[in-house]
Enzyme design. Sequence first.
Site, PDB file in Angstrom:
ATOM      1  N   HIS A  44      20.245 -84.185  26.467  1.00 24.47           N
ATOM      2  CA  HIS A  44      19.665 -82.916  26.916  1.00 24.47           C
ATOM      3  C   HIS A  44      20.452 -82.326  28.087  1.00 24.47           C
ATOM      4  O   HIS A  44      19.907 -81.569  28.884  1.00 24.47           O
ATOM      5  CB  HIS A  44      18.175 -83.081  27.250  1.00 24.47           C
ATOM      6  N   GLY A 131      17.461 -86.812   9.665  1.00 27.15           N
ATOM      7  CA  GLY A 131      16.442 -86.646  10.700  1.00 27.15           C
ATOM      8  C   GLY A 131      16.250 -87.854  11.603  1.00 27.15           C
ATOM      9  O   GLY A 131      15.234 -87.973  12.277  1.00 27.15           O
ATOM     10  N   GLY A 133      18.170 -88.647  14.164  1.00 24.08           N
ATOM     11  CA  GLY A 133      18.783 -88.465  15.483  1.00 24.08           C
ATOM     12  C   GLY A 133      20.227 -88.928  15.510  1.00 24.08           C
ATOM     13  O   GLY A 133      20.781 -89.184  16.575  1.00 24.08           O
ATOM     14  N   LEU A 134      20.871 -89.037  14.337  1.00 26.73           N
ATOM     15  CA  LEU A 134      22.280 -89.445  14.287  1.00 26.73           C
ATOM     16  C   LEU A 134      23.164 -88.287  13.818  1.00 26.73           C
ATOM     17  O   LEU A 134      24.255 -88.486  13.311  1.00 26.73           O
ATOM     18  CB  LEU A 134      22.449 -90.673  13.370  1.00 26.73           C
ATOM     19  N   GLU A 169      24.152 -73.341  13.114  1.00 27.35           N
ATOM     20  CA  GLU A 169      22.860 -74.039  13.235  1.00 27.35           C
ATOM     21  C   GLU A 169      21.883 -73.216  14.080  1.00 27.35           C
ATOM     22  O   GLU A 169      20.711 -73.086  13.745  1.00 27.35           O
ATOM     23  CB  GLU A 169      23.059 -75.443  13.826  1.00 27.35           C
ATOM     24  N   ASP A 181      26.705 -82.481  19.081  1.00 26.34           N
ATOM     25  CA  ASP A 181      26.786 -83.166  17.790  1.00 26.34           C
ATOM     26  C   ASP A 181      27.947 -82.642  16.954  1.00 26.34           C
ATOM     27  O   ASP A 181      28.687 -83.412  16.331  1.00 26.34           O
ATOM     28  CB  ASP A 181      25.467 -82.994  17.021  1.00 26.34           C
TER      29      ASP A 181
HETATM   30  C1  GLA Z   1      20.172 -82.850  19.627  1.00 25.51           C
HETATM   31  C2  GLA Z   1      21.012 -81.585  19.762  1.00 25.51           C
HETATM   32  C3  GLA Z   1      22.139 -81.781  20.765  1.00 25.51           C
HETATM   33  C4  GLA Z   1      21.618 -82.348  22.081  1.00 25.51           C
HETATM   34  C5  GLA Z   1      20.714 -83.556  21.816  1.00 25.51           C
HETATM   35  C6  GLA Z   1      20.084 -84.076  23.081  1.00 25.51           C
HETATM   36  O1  GLA Z   1      20.932 -83.867  19.049  1.00 25.51           O
HETATM   37  O2  GLA Z   1      21.585 -81.229  18.524  1.00 25.51           O
HETATM   38  O3  GLA Z   1      22.798 -80.550  20.989  1.00 25.51           O
HETATM   39  O4  GLA Z   1      20.965 -81.385  22.845  1.00 25.51           O
HETATM   40  O5  GLA Z   1      19.684 -83.256  20.896  1.00 25.51           O
HETATM   41  O6  GLA Z   1      21.071 -84.577  23.928  1.00 25.51           O
END
Ligand code: GLA
Length: 397
Positions: A44, A131, A133-134, A169, A181
């Site tokens: 974040h 979904g 978080g990767l 996105e 990402d």
């Molecule tokens: C997601 C978002 C990234 C980043 C993270 C938190 O993965 O796509 O841009 O903000 O959350 O670090």
Amino acid sequence: MAGWHDRADARLVADAMEGFRRLHHRAATVAVRAPGRVNLIGDHTDYTGGFVLPMAIQFQTIVAAGRRSAPGMSVFANAYQAGAKLPPEQVDPLSLPHWARYVYGVREVLRSRGVAMPDADLYIVGDVPLGAGLASSASLEVACGLAMVTLAEAEMPPIELASACRRAENEYAGSPCGIMDQAISACGQAGCALRIDCRDLSLHPVPLRLPETRFVVVDTGVRHSIAAGEYARRRSECESALAALRDADPELVSFRDVDEAVWERLQARLGGVERRRARHIVTENRRVIEACGALHRGDAAAFGFAMFASHASLRDDFEVSCEELDAVVDTARATSGVLGARMTGGGFGGCAIVLLERECLSAFSATIQSRCTRRFAQPFGITPVTAEDGATVIYKA
Ligand code: GLA
């Protein structure tokens, strides 16, 4: 097959090429790959122009593609066993299936940046858990973007492709994500984490020299969507906290200009929630720098310490963790040989990243199974991860 990038997973590539051939009765002329990622520290912080330290991992999206004579694009996504037609003209993204909006958005943004987009068929396979978080979305965007650029015989530096994908996105899939990402999926380097300065988009590879250790991803199985409101709410809380700090000190450009002395002087200007959000960002930026120092020194203990501190900050100040992630991190902390652990990515579910001594992996897996899997009555997947290259063209006829 000669010319294929040796890091690409041969089975996935074969699936993509064969899938394309079966569907279109001709061979694909291009195959590309783009990896998912795990963020080692710095969450974040990207959308406030701060520092992050992700690495690209072995999970990836493969796109087999070829030009076609009919106008527009056809896209088939193996994960959904579904196809979508993207007409040559602009359409309302909401008229497309959710996954296809990412592909459509990438096409439109690349076009707007001058890529002469060919009519084409795309066939997508991959093994990035969706979904979790990767960065499954970023790897989808970057893989499709690289396939399109390659078919168009255009040149685009990887970081520019990343920023086009991020815009896609934001504007077409309705997710207000930062650049992390897409940048790591496009620009990752094998054997390295990448410190990304999200203000000027400079990339600083940091070799992962922590002998006798491993990074392990623990998947809680809890699925989230950052398009949902909490992520956007955190962003706007950060913006208003920064605006309040700048009222007090107009010299401040972003949170990373806030050192300890400035923080002590200004924090009273912020209300409770804003103060906690800002404290996370300010301290997390510092932890990224400290963690990079630890990597340079080969100091695994110091790196792990920063990971635990990051988790506490994301849990208490930024409030983006969840019970399952906290349980993984608490279990890690109580397991001998574990050096650090934290949630990774956007939060509210998904994965934790754990740094442990190599020989403790099986004991740690057993402890997770007995504590977390039993407590939450769902499997917690454990996968050692390695730092891989960012997106590459693996085949071009
Ligand atoms: C997601 C978002 C990234 C980043 C993270 C938190 O993965 O796509 O841009 O903000 O959350 O670090």
